[in-house]
Design an enzyme around this catalytic site. Structure first.
Site, PDB file in Angstrom:
ATOM      1  N   MET A 293      -8.627  -2.731   9.309  1.00  0.00           N
ATOM      2  CA  MET A 293      -8.046  -3.004  10.619  1.00  0.00           C
ATOM      3  C   MET A 293      -7.344  -1.804  11.235  1.00  0.00           C
ATOM      4  O   MET A 293      -6.651  -1.961  12.246  1.00  0.00           O
ATOM      5  CB  MET A 293      -7.069  -4.183  10.522  1.00  0.00           C
ATOM      6  CG  MET A 293      -7.716  -5.500  10.177  1.00  0.00           C
ATOM      7  SD  MET A 293      -6.524  -6.881  10.244  1.00  0.00           S
ATOM      8  CE  MET A 293      -7.620  -8.271   9.952  1.00  0.00           C
ATOM      9  N   GLU A 294      -7.530  -0.609  10.650  1.00  0.00           N
ATOM     10  CA  GLU A 294      -6.769   0.541  11.156  1.00  0.00           C
ATOM     11  C   GLU A 294      -7.550   1.851  11.267  1.00  0.00           C
ATOM     12  O   GLU A 294      -7.268   2.671  12.145  1.00  0.00           O
ATOM     13  CB  GLU A 294      -5.544   0.822  10.266  1.00  0.00           C
ATOM     14  CG  GLU A 294      -4.506  -0.274  10.210  1.00  0.00           C
ATOM     15  CD  GLU A 294      -4.822  -1.352   9.201  1.00  0.00           C
ATOM     16  OE1 GLU A 294      -4.376  -2.498   9.395  1.00  0.00           O
ATOM     17  OE2 GLU A 294      -5.533  -1.057   8.207  1.00  0.00           O
TER      18      GLU A 294
ATOM     19  N   GLU B 173       0.824  -1.205   0.000  1.00  0.00           N
ATOM     20  CA  GLU B 173       0.000   0.000   0.000  1.00  0.00           C
ATOM     21  C   GLU B 173       0.863   1.261   0.000  1.00  0.00           C
ATOM     22  O   GLU B 173       0.513   2.258  -0.639  1.00  0.00           O
ATOM     23  CB  GLU B 173      -0.929  -0.025   1.209  1.00  0.00           C
ATOM     24  CG  GLU B 173      -1.931  -1.169   1.160  1.00  0.00           C
ATOM     25  CD  GLU B 173      -2.618  -1.443   2.488  1.00  0.00           C
ATOM     26  OE1 GLU B 173      -3.713  -2.027   2.475  1.00  0.00           O
ATOM     27  OE2 GLU B 173      -2.052  -1.079   3.552  1.00  0.00           O
TER      28      GLU B 173
ATOM     29  N   ASP C  34     -11.825  -7.066  -1.491  1.00  0.00           N
ATOM     30  CA  ASP C  34     -12.559  -8.316  -1.330  1.00  0.00           C
ATOM     31  C   ASP C  34     -13.950  -7.986  -0.817  1.00  0.00           C
ATOM     32  O   ASP C  34     -14.210  -6.884  -0.335  1.00  0.00           O
ATOM     33  CB  ASP C  34     -11.840  -9.252  -0.353  1.00  0.00           C
ATOM     34  CG  ASP C  34     -11.746  -8.658   1.041  1.00  0.00           C
ATOM     35  OD1 ASP C  34     -12.629  -8.942   1.869  1.00  0.00           O
ATOM     36  OD2 ASP C  34     -10.794  -7.888   1.295  1.00  0.00           O
TER      37      ASP C  34
END
Length: 244
Positions: free
Chosen positions: A180-181, A18, A204
Site C-alpha cells: 500500500m505504499e 515493521e 500472505d
C-alpha cells in the site's frame, strides 16, 4: 550524534511492527529523535559512525508520500530512501517468507485509459517507476538464507484478497507482490531524483481475509528488515570512509 547531520539513508516503514523489526537489529532501537512530521519524528540511529533516519509513515499512499516528502525537506536531495516492510505475494511463484526487492513499481489504482494511458499510469508520469540500480545490487548481495527475488511491486489502497488477486494477475502479469505504499514513494522519488528501493517480506498470498497477514506479519517484517539492515550498514560504512 548530531541530529542535524545529513543521514546516510532514510528508512520508511508503514507500521510500528515493521519499524521495530528494523531498529531492533541495531541493538535496541533509536538513540536520538530528529525532525517531526506526520505520524512520527525521525528516529536517528548511529550506524558505524553514520546517521540513519527511520520513520513510521502510516499505511497508504498519502501517508507514505508525506513521510518521504518530510525526509526530503529535512535532509535534502540525494539521500537514499529504503521502504521496508511486508507485502502480499501476487505472482504464482512467490511464497510465504520470500523477500521481494522491487526493481519497478506500479500504481494499481491508476486508470486513465480513457485518455490513452496504460493501466497503472498516472497522467504525465511513466507507466512504472524504476528502483535505484545500486540499492538493488546492495540488497541482492546481502548474505541471507531467505529467498530474495528481484521483481515488480504494485501498490493499491485496497487490501488484496483472492478475488482481486485474480483480476490483478490478468491486468498486471509482471507484478510479483502488492503493498500500500511503495509506488507512492517511488513516484515522489522519480520526480525528485531520490535513490529508492522497496524491500518487502511476503506475509500472505492474497488469502480471502487478513488472518494470514496477521499470522505472518512479524516474521515477514523481520526477513525484510534483515535485508534492509545489510543495505543500510553498507551505505553507512561508505558514508564515513575517509576521502583520499
Amino acid at each position: 550524534m548530531d541530529a542535524t547531520r545529513r543521514p546516510a539513508a532514510v528508512v520508511i516503514a508503514a507500521m510500528s511492527e515493521e519499524v521495530s523489526a528494523f531498529t531492533d537489529l541495531f541493538g535496541g532501537g533509536p538513540v536520538l529523535r530528529g525532525p517531526t512530521g506526520g505520524h512520527d519524528e525521525h528516529h536517528l540511529l548511529d550506524v558505524d559512525g553514520a546517521t540513519v533516519a527511520v520513520r513510521r509513515s502510516g499505511i497508504g499512499f498519502t501517508n507514505a508520500t508525506a513521510a518521504v516528502a518530510h525526509a526530503f525537506h529535512d535532509f535534502g536531495p540525494g539521500v537514499p530512501v529504503i521502504s521496508v516492510g511486508t507485502a502480499g505475494g501476487l505472482a504464482r511463484e512467490v511464497q510465504l517468507g520470500d523477500v521481494v526487492v522491487g526493481d519497478s513499481y506500479v500504481n494499481l489504482n491508476a486508470d486513465a485509459t480513457a485518455f490513452g494511458y496504460v493501466l497503472g499510469q498516472v497522467p504525465g508520469m511513466p507507466p512504472e517507476y524504476g528502483a535505484d540500480a545500486d540499492l538493488i545490487r546492495r540488497a541482492r548481495e546481502v548474505p541471507t538464507d531467505d529467498v530474495v527475488r528481484t521483481a515488480s511491486i504494485g501498490s493499491s489502497e485496497v487490501f488484496v484478497t483472492d478475488g482481486r488477486a485474480r483480476d490483478l494477475r490478468r491486468t498486471f502479469p509482471t507484478v510479483a507482490a502488492v503493498d500500500m505504499e511503495s509506488a507512492a514513494i517511488a513516484q515522489f522519488a522519480s520526480v525528485h531524483a531520490v535513490p529508492f528501493v522497496s524491500i518487502r517480506g511476503i506475509s500472505d498470498l492474497c488469502a480471502p481475509d487478513g488472518d494470514e497477514f496477521r499470522e505472518h506479519l512479524d516474521d515477514a517484517a523481520a526477513r525484510a528488515a534483515r535485508v534492509a539492515h545489510g543495505v543500510v550498514v553498507g551505505l553507512a560504512r561508505g558514508a564515513v570512509l575517509p576521502r583520499g
